[in-house]
Design a protein around this motif. Structure first.
Motif, PDB file in Angstrom:
ATOM      1  N   THR A 189     -11.901 -13.552 -25.866  1.00 19.96           N
ATOM      2  CA  THR A 189     -12.946 -14.576 -25.776  1.00 19.96           C
ATOM      3  C   THR A 189     -14.243 -14.209 -26.480  1.00 19.96           C
ATOM      4  O   THR A 189     -15.132 -15.045 -26.565  1.00 19.96           O
ATOM      5  CB  THR A 189     -13.281 -14.859 -24.300  1.00 19.96           C
ATOM      6  OG1 THR A 189     -13.825 -13.654 -23.715  1.00 19.96           O
ATOM      7  CG2 THR A 189     -12.045 -15.273 -23.515  1.00 19.96           C
ATOM      8  N   GLY A 190     -14.376 -12.983 -26.943  1.00 16.22           N
ATOM      9  CA  GLY A 190     -15.670 -12.501 -27.430  1.00 16.22           C
ATOM     10  C   GLY A 190     -16.380 -11.648 -26.409  1.00 16.22           C
ATOM     11  O   GLY A 190     -17.342 -10.944 -26.739  1.00 16.22           O
ATOM     12  N   GLY A 191     -15.940 -11.721 -25.130  1.00 11.47           N
ATOM     13  CA  GLY A 191     -16.481 -10.868 -24.086  1.00 11.47           C
ATOM     14  C   GLY A 191     -17.983 -11.021 -23.900  1.00 11.47           C
ATOM     15  O   GLY A 191     -18.543 -12.112 -24.049  1.00 11.47           O
ATOM     16  N   ILE A 192     -18.643  -9.916 -23.579  1.00 11.02           N
ATOM     17  CA  ILE A 192     -20.090  -9.962 -23.334  1.00 11.02           C
ATOM     18  C   ILE A 192     -20.876 -10.187 -24.616  1.00 11.02           C
ATOM     19  O   ILE A 192     -22.074 -10.469 -24.573  1.00 11.02           O
ATOM     20  CB  ILE A 192     -20.572  -8.668 -22.645  1.00 11.02           C
ATOM     21  CG1 ILE A 192     -20.294  -7.452 -23.527  1.00 11.02           C
ATOM     22  CG2 ILE A 192     -19.929  -8.506 -21.292  1.00 11.02           C
ATOM     23  CD1 ILE A 192     -20.896  -6.170 -22.985  1.00 11.02           C
ATOM     24  N   PHE A 193     -20.195 -10.065 -25.760  1.00  9.06           N
ATOM     25  CA  PHE A 193     -20.873 -10.267 -27.050  1.00  9.06           C
ATOM     26  C   PHE A 193     -20.654 -11.677 -27.606  1.00  9.06           C
ATOM     27  O   PHE A 193     -20.976 -11.930 -28.770  1.00  9.06           O
ATOM     28  CB  PHE A 193     -20.355  -9.252 -28.074  1.00  9.06           C
ATOM     29  CG  PHE A 193     -20.373  -7.828 -27.584  1.00  9.06           C
ATOM     30  CD1 PHE A 193     -21.551  -7.154 -27.389  1.00  9.06           C
ATOM     31  CD2 PHE A 193     -19.185  -7.157 -27.315  1.00  9.06           C
ATOM     32  CE1 PHE A 193     -21.580  -5.842 -26.951  1.00  9.06           C
ATOM     33  CE2 PHE A 193     -19.191  -5.850 -26.861  1.00  9.06           C
ATOM     34  CZ  PHE A 193     -20.394  -5.188 -26.675  1.00  9.06           C
ATOM     35  N   HIS A 194     -20.106 -12.586 -26.806  1.00  6.33           N
ATOM     36  CA  HIS A 194     -19.645 -13.877 -27.337  1.00  6.33           C
ATOM     37  C   HIS A 194     -20.769 -14.692 -27.980  1.00  6.33           C
ATOM     38  O   HIS A 194     -20.527 -15.453 -28.912  1.00  6.33           O
ATOM     39  CB  HIS A 194     -18.980 -14.697 -26.227  1.00  6.33           C
ATOM     40  CG  HIS A 194     -19.956 -15.179 -25.188  1.00  6.33           C
ATOM     41  ND1 HIS A 194     -20.521 -16.428 -25.242  1.00  6.33           N
ATOM     42  CD2 HIS A 194     -20.456 -14.566 -24.083  1.00  6.33           C
ATOM     43  CE1 HIS A 194     -21.336 -16.580 -24.206  1.00  6.33           C
ATOM     44  NE2 HIS A 194     -21.319 -15.476 -23.487  1.00  6.33           N
TER      45      HIS A 194
END
Length: 270
Positions: free
Chosen positions: A121-126
């Protein structure tokens, strides 16, 4: 501040990725690979921009403690030899071209695994200014392995999904129930208690999918045999060429006899 500035630009002025699509011939070749692969599979990992946590878990998976090689899963240093591409980390601007070169270098048909929360999903850097999101923004992803990071057990399960359960998904079919339509129950003539006990026993002995297939064969012989059901079941056992299958069917016959005896005893008491 860079994030705020980037988000103030109109969406029509922001660069959009051209997502890769597969030709129909590639999709058919991938399906054929999953149906007929009889050898070890080779993995190639690409870090698109992560914290290196996923890489540590992948290395733990291929080392002797978890030993993914016992399942025929091997690591390769070149995408030209890879059957499965594992993309970790968020898809960043600077890694777009290296990620593309790895995808183009791997021979078709290939499977793409999106690994970890950032890869999915892109994680915390999305919402970072240099991140597009997960791997599926650019590539056609076959299997997602979520987690931050995924454990070695999750990793091996994800590989198994890529090699085994994905083949089932490619062949699945769906149907819609019309108003007033009732779905027919399989083996309706067999008592519910017998059906559930046989299916549960078969799945304990042979796993979820194979156990279901064997219990269906067993109950089909039971239903078609009528008064000579035991003879029909014994013929099914004799025709089985796999000794393990004969053993499981024999256990199911024993279970059936025990169930029949207990049910007859209950009827006599009533």
């Amino acid at each position: 501040m860079a994030v705020l500035i980037d988000h103030e630009y109109p969406s029509r002025l922001q660069y959009k990725l051209d997502r890769i699509t597969l030709d129909e011939s590639i999709i058919k070749a991938k399906s054929a690979l999953l149906n007929s692969i009889k050898r070890s599979v080779y993995l190639y990992r690409i870090d698109c921009g992560g914290c290196n946590g996923c890489e540590i878990e992948i290395f733990s998976t291929i080392t002797p403690v978890f030993d993914a090689e016992r399942f025929g899963i091997k690591n390769t240093p070149s995408p030209r030899h890879a059957d499965i591409l594992i993309y970790t980390g968020s898809l960043t601007r600077s890694m777009r071209m290296p990620a593309l070169r790895a995808w183009q270098g791997a021979p078709d048909p290939k499977l793409v695994v999106s690994y970890g929360a950032c890869g999915c999903t892109g994680g915390i850097f999305h919402d970072n200014y240099c991140v597009w999101g997960g791997t599926d923004q650019l590539f056609p992803v076959d299997v997602y392995v979520p987690g931050c990071p995924p454990t070695p057990a999750q990793t091996i399960y994800g590989f198994a999904m890529a090699l085994g359960l994905l083949e089932q998904k490619l062949q699945r079919s769906t149907s819609a129930e019309l108003p007033g339509e009732l779905a027919p129950l399989p083996f309706e003539a067999i008592p519910y208690k017998v059906r559930t006990a046989i299916e549960r026993k078969a799945r304990v002995l042979s796993g979820y999918r194979s156990g279901k297939d064997m219990s269906n064969e067993f109950m089909a012989a039971l239903e078609s045999g009528g008064e000579d059901a035991l003879i029909s079941i014994q013929a099914l056992i004799s025709e089985a060429s796999d000794p393990r299958k004969r053993e499981v069917l024999t256990e199911l016959k024993t279970e059936l006899c025990a169930l029949t005896a207990s049910m007859e005893a209950c009827y006599e008491q009533q």
